[in-house]
Design an enzyme around this catalytic site. Structure first.
Site, PDB file in Angstrom:
ATOM      1  N   GLU A  73       1.213  -1.030   0.020  1.00  0.00           N
ATOM      2  CA  GLU A  73       0.121  -0.166  -0.040  1.00  0.00           C
ATOM      3  C   GLU A  73       0.867   1.405  -0.302  1.00  0.00           C
ATOM      4  O   GLU A  73       1.866   1.135   0.779  1.00  0.00           O
ATOM      5  CB  GLU A  73      -1.175   0.199   1.326  1.00  0.00           C
ATOM      6  CG  GLU A  73      -1.589   1.098   1.619  1.00  0.00           C
ATOM      7  CD  GLU A  73      -2.024   1.481   2.970  1.00  0.00           C
ATOM      8  OE1 GLU A  73      -2.404   2.502   3.514  1.00  0.00           O
ATOM      9  OE2 GLU A  73      -2.531   0.733   3.793  1.00  0.00           O
TER      10      GLU A  73
ATOM     11  N   LYS B 176     -10.727  -3.412   8.816  1.00  0.00           N
ATOM     12  CA  LYS B 176      -8.866  -2.624   8.756  1.00  0.00           C
ATOM     13  C   LYS B 176      -8.933  -2.125  10.228  1.00  0.00           C
ATOM     14  O   LYS B 176     -10.171  -1.597  10.352  1.00  0.00           O
ATOM     15  CB  LYS B 176      -8.393  -0.823   7.656  1.00  0.00           C
ATOM     16  CG  LYS B 176      -7.804  -0.744   8.598  1.00  0.00           C
ATOM     17  CD  LYS B 176      -6.464   0.428   7.433  1.00  0.00           C
ATOM     18  CE  LYS B 176      -5.748   1.784   8.175  1.00  0.00           C
ATOM     19  NZ  LYS B 176      -5.590   3.014   7.337  1.00  0.00           N
TER      20      LYS B 176
ATOM     21  N   GLY C  94       5.151  -0.866   8.037  1.00  0.00           N
ATOM     22  CA  GLY C  94       5.149  -0.179   7.131  1.00  0.00           C
ATOM     23  C   GLY C  94       6.615  -0.087   7.935  1.00  0.00           C
ATOM     24  O   GLY C  94       7.069  -0.395   7.056  1.00  0.00           O
ATOM     25  N   SER C  95       7.297   1.516   8.429  1.00  0.00           N
ATOM     26  CA  SER C  95       8.864   1.790   8.761  1.00  0.00           C
ATOM     27  C   SER C  95       9.000   0.308   9.338  1.00  0.00           C
ATOM     28  O   SER C  95      10.648   0.335   9.408  1.00  0.00           O
ATOM     29  CB  SER C  95       8.652   2.143   9.718  1.00  0.00           C
ATOM     30  OG  SER C  95       8.293   2.369  11.491  1.00  0.00           O
TER      31      SER C  95
END
Length: 201
Positions: A44, A134, A183-184
């Site tokens: 995403e 989500k 993500g990170s």
């Protein structure tokens, strides 16, 4: 392919969705390639601001070359949905249940993952035909929230998003999530290896 079939077919093979936010196009493609190498199938790229579109385009080009699926995140308006649909995204994600986005995604036949944080929002999403949701912000909601919501809503498939990393992904998957979004955390090779062990188990 409807949303349930799309997300199920990918996340049942690897329950991790990679989110690459605020990266330039080159860094976005590097992260996509790293994720694909580890078996992550869905990526995403959030588009909350216009300057994210070059990174999304670069990721889509790389996805087409590699036979992979890239979607757009933080899609909160019908205008954003139209723009990313024209670019050829495979799916969209939103932080909440945005009615016009939900309606338009169904009209376009574009798999969409709306965000929820309450029982009322889950019920509203189900009423619109969305069974993949989500759970956001997952770290603040907690894995026990997932278990609690699956009791009255056993047909929901949650993707835990927000504050998820290799240290807590297993807890959310054990609580019943069908996927986790990171993500990170995907920047760390050691975390990737720990995550692989979690998802393989």
């Amino acid at each position: 392919m409807d949303a349930a079939e799309f997300f199920g077919s990918h996340l049942d093979r690897n329950p991790v969705l990679g989110i690459f936010r605020n990266l330039d196009p080159e860094a976005t493609v590097r992260m996509c390639e790293r994720a694909w190498e580890t078996g992550i199938e869905l990526i995403e790229v959030p588009v909350q601001t216009a300057d994210a579109y070059p990174s999304l385009r670069a990721a889509l080009d790389a996805a087409r070359a590699n036979g992979k699926s890239v979607g757009a995140g933080t899609v909160t308006t019908a205008e954003q949905l139209a723009a990313v649909s024209e670019l050829g995204v495979a799916f969209t994600v939103a932080p909440g249940l945005h009615p016009e986005v939900a309606t338009e995604s169904l009209r376009l036949g574009l798999p969409h993952l709306p965000g929820v944080a309450t029982s009322t929002e889950i019920a509203a999403a189900l009423a619109r035909g969305f069974t993949w949701l989500k759970a956001f912000p997952a770290a603040q909601l907690g894995a026990d929230w997932i278990k609690a919501q699956l009791a009255p809503f056993p047909g929901v498939s949650f993707v835990a998003t927000g504050g998820i990393d290799a240290s807590n992904a297993a807890a959310f998957l054990a609580a019943g999530c069908r996927g986790v979004a990171l993500g990170s955390a995907l920047n760390d090779p050691d975390a990737l290896e720990r995550l692989r062990k979690v998802t393989d188990g």
